[in-house]
Design a protein around this motif. Structure first.
Motif, PDB file in Angstrom:
ATOM      1  N   CYS A 259      41.106  36.483  40.482  1.00  0.00           N
ATOM      2  CA  CYS A 259      42.086  36.051  41.121  1.00  0.00           C
ATOM      3  C   CYS A 259      43.322  35.581  40.360  1.00  0.00           C
ATOM      4  O   CYS A 259      43.168  35.837  39.241  1.00  0.00           O
ATOM      5  N   GLY A 260      44.129  34.812  40.923  1.00  0.00           N
ATOM      6  CA  GLY A 260      45.180  34.469  40.229  1.00  0.00           C
ATOM      7  C   GLY A 260      46.626  35.287  40.273  1.00  0.00           C
ATOM      8  O   GLY A 260      46.858  35.840  41.242  1.00  0.00           O
TER       9      GLY A 260
ATOM     10  N   PHE B 200      36.536  40.273  44.977  1.00  0.00           N
ATOM     11  CA  PHE B 200      37.401  40.245  44.146  1.00  0.00           C
ATOM     12  C   PHE B 200      38.839  39.540  44.423  1.00  0.00           C
ATOM     13  O   PHE B 200      39.115  39.722  45.760  1.00  0.00           O
ATOM     14  N   GLY B 201      39.757  39.120  43.563  1.00  0.00           N
ATOM     15  CA  GLY B 201      41.118  39.017  43.917  1.00  0.00           C
ATOM     16  C   GLY B 201      41.737  40.077  44.688  1.00  0.00           C
ATOM     17  O   GLY B 201      41.750  41.346  44.082  1.00  0.00           O
ATOM     18  N   GLU B 202      42.470  39.684  45.729  1.00  0.00           N
ATOM     19  CA  GLU B 202      43.040  40.968  46.397  1.00  0.00           C
ATOM     20  C   GLU B 202      43.952  42.028  45.664  1.00  0.00           C
ATOM     21  O   GLU B 202      43.793  43.148  45.759  1.00  0.00           O
ATOM     22  N   ILE B 203      44.798  41.289  45.066  1.00  0.00           N
ATOM     23  CA  ILE B 203      45.870  41.930  44.333  1.00  0.00           C
ATOM     24  C   ILE B 203      45.416  42.727  43.182  1.00  0.00           C
ATOM     25  O   ILE B 203      45.530  43.988  42.901  1.00  0.00           O
ATOM     26  N   PHE B 204      44.347  42.043  42.593  1.00  0.00           N
ATOM     27  CA  PHE B 204      43.549  42.573  41.369  1.00  0.00           C
ATOM     28  C   PHE B 204      42.575  43.850  41.767  1.00  0.00           C
ATOM     29  O   PHE B 204      42.613  44.759  41.114  1.00  0.00           O
TER      30      PHE B 204
ATOM     31  N   ALA C 219      27.246  44.054  30.937  1.00  0.00           N
ATOM     32  CA  ALA C 219      27.217  42.617  30.416  1.00  0.00           C
ATOM     33  C   ALA C 219      27.389  41.735  31.593  1.00  0.00           C
ATOM     34  O   ALA C 219      28.155  41.827  32.285  1.00  0.00           O
ATOM     35  N   PRO C 220      26.289  40.899  31.296  1.00  0.00           N
ATOM     36  CA  PRO C 220      26.514  39.661  32.472  1.00  0.00           C
ATOM     37  C   PRO C 220      27.451  38.823  32.084  1.00  0.00           C
ATOM     38  O   PRO C 220      27.788  38.086  31.086  1.00  0.00           O
ATOM     39  N   LEU C 221      28.558  38.344  33.107  1.00  0.00           N
ATOM     40  CA  LEU C 221      29.461  37.452  32.956  1.00  0.00           C
ATOM     41  C   LEU C 221      29.684  36.733  34.313  1.00  0.00           C
ATOM     42  O   LEU C 221      30.729  36.870  35.305  1.00  0.00           O
ATOM     43  N   PRO C 222      28.411  35.965  34.770  1.00  0.00           N
ATOM     44  CA  PRO C 222      28.320  35.455  36.056  1.00  0.00           C
ATOM     45  C   PRO C 222      29.412  33.752  36.056  1.00  0.00           C
ATOM     46  O   PRO C 222      29.072  32.747  36.066  1.00  0.00           O
ATOM     47  N   ILE C 223      30.595  34.195  36.017  1.00  0.00           N
ATOM     48  CA  ILE C 223      31.629  33.178  36.068  1.00  0.00           C
ATOM     49  C   ILE C 223      32.568  33.363  37.477  1.00  0.00           C
ATOM     50  O   ILE C 223      33.347  34.157  37.419  1.00  0.00           O
ATOM     51  N   ALA C 224      32.495  32.328  38.367  1.00  0.00           N
ATOM     52  CA  ALA C 224      33.149  32.273  39.591  1.00  0.00           C
ATOM     53  C   ALA C 224      34.609  32.285  39.492  1.00  0.00           C
ATOM     54  O   ALA C 224      34.872  31.287  38.334  1.00  0.00           O
ATOM     55  N   ASN C 225      35.482  32.787  40.025  1.00  0.00           N
ATOM     56  CA  ASN C 225      36.947  32.508  39.960  1.00  0.00           C
ATOM     57  C   ASN C 225      37.476  32.764  38.627  1.00  0.00           C
ATOM     58  O   ASN C 225      38.267  32.086  38.192  1.00  0.00           O
TER      59      ASN C 225
ATOM     60  N   THR D 229      43.124  36.062  36.166  1.00  0.00           N
ATOM     61  CA  THR D 229      43.775  36.953  35.347  1.00  0.00           C
ATOM     62  C   THR D 229      44.225  36.479  34.081  1.00  0.00           C
ATOM     63  O   THR D 229      44.691  37.199  33.054  1.00  0.00           O
ATOM     64  N   ASP D 230      44.659  34.880  34.244  1.00  0.00           N
ATOM     65  CA  ASP D 230      45.109  34.442  32.823  1.00  0.00           C
ATOM     66  C   ASP D 230      43.997  34.460  31.825  1.00  0.00           C
ATOM     67  O   ASP D 230      44.267  34.430  30.866  1.00  0.00           O
ATOM     68  N   GLN D 231      42.724  34.191  32.520  1.00  0.00           N
ATOM     69  CA  GLN D 231      41.562  34.050  31.638  1.00  0.00           C
ATOM     70  C   GLN D 231      41.248  35.551  31.073  1.00  0.00           C
ATOM     71  O   GLN D 231      40.849  35.842  30.070  1.00  0.00           O
TER      72      GLN D 231
END
Length: 212
Positions: A79-80, A103-107, A12-18, A21-23
């Motif tokens: 991220c987050g 990718f976010g580092e912790i994620f 699935a395409p989900l081309p959303i930057a940033n 994790t709350d989203q």
């Protein structure tokens, strides 16, 4: 953990930057004490409107992408905050891999240690794959973990993994399993260490006895 050498299926395409994790999984879904049901919260505010009805224009609500196993996402995905629920929820939702420029580092650590494959590719390669999967007819992707390649309808790209992470996927190991597979080496190291510095062996137990 499941042994994985390939991940194939609808992307699935989900081309959303940033996309943080709350989203990915909003805070109200963090009250659960196990992983069951976390899929309900994945991308909740994107999937549902304020009345709790599905948004028909959101990609994962469309029939062609309903069984997606792979997300093709924007840069800095995950991220987050460090909430591991985001990884657990994606897996419960049926997502096995995410392809993105970064990718976010912790994620990233949480995902790879839980058997959610994250594939980092150059931005132009991700954009080319997005152009494929945005058409449901060309939404199939194959990720070969052993060969470390991604193939979409018109694109082929190579990615890299640390040997530890690659082995964990291929052998179906989590962090504990990966550690236990090196039990002989760990025991040999400990014996050599204590032989060289015998006063350090069982130091906690020895100290406790002296304090009693």
């Amino acid at each position: 953990m499941t042994r994985l050498s390939k991940i194939e299926g609808v992307a699935a395409p989900l081309p959303i930057a940033n996309l943080d994790t709350d989203q990915i999984i909003p805070k109200q879904f963090l009250r659960r004490i196990d992983k069951a049901g976390l899929a309900d919260g994945i991308l909740y505010d994107m999937r549902f409107d304020s009345n709790g009805d599905k948004r028909g224009d959101f990609v994962l609500n469309q029939p062609a992408y309903a069984d997606s196993k792979i997300l093709v996402a924007g840069q800095n995905f995950g991220c987050g905050s460090s909430r591991e629920h985001a990884v657990w929820g994606l897996l419960e939702f049926g997502i096995k891999a995410v392809i993105a420029p970064s990718f976010g580092e912790i994620f990233y650590s949480n995902a790879m240690n839980n058997n959610l494959l994250l594939v980092a590719l150059e931005e132009n390669a991700v954009e080319a794959i997005l152009r494929d999967v945005i058409n449901p007819q060309y939404s199939q992707i194959c990720i070969d973990i052993e060969a470390m390649t991604v193939r979409s309808h018109s694109q082929s790209a190579s990615f890299s993994l640390s040997e530890r992470h690659r082995r964990m996927f291929l052998e179906g190991l989590d962090m504990i399993g990966a550690t236990l597979s090196m039990e002989d080496q760990i025991r040999a190291f400990a014996q050599a260490h204590w032989q060289h510095k015998p006063w350090l062996k069982d130091i906690a137990a020895t100290t406790r006895k002296r304090l009693v």
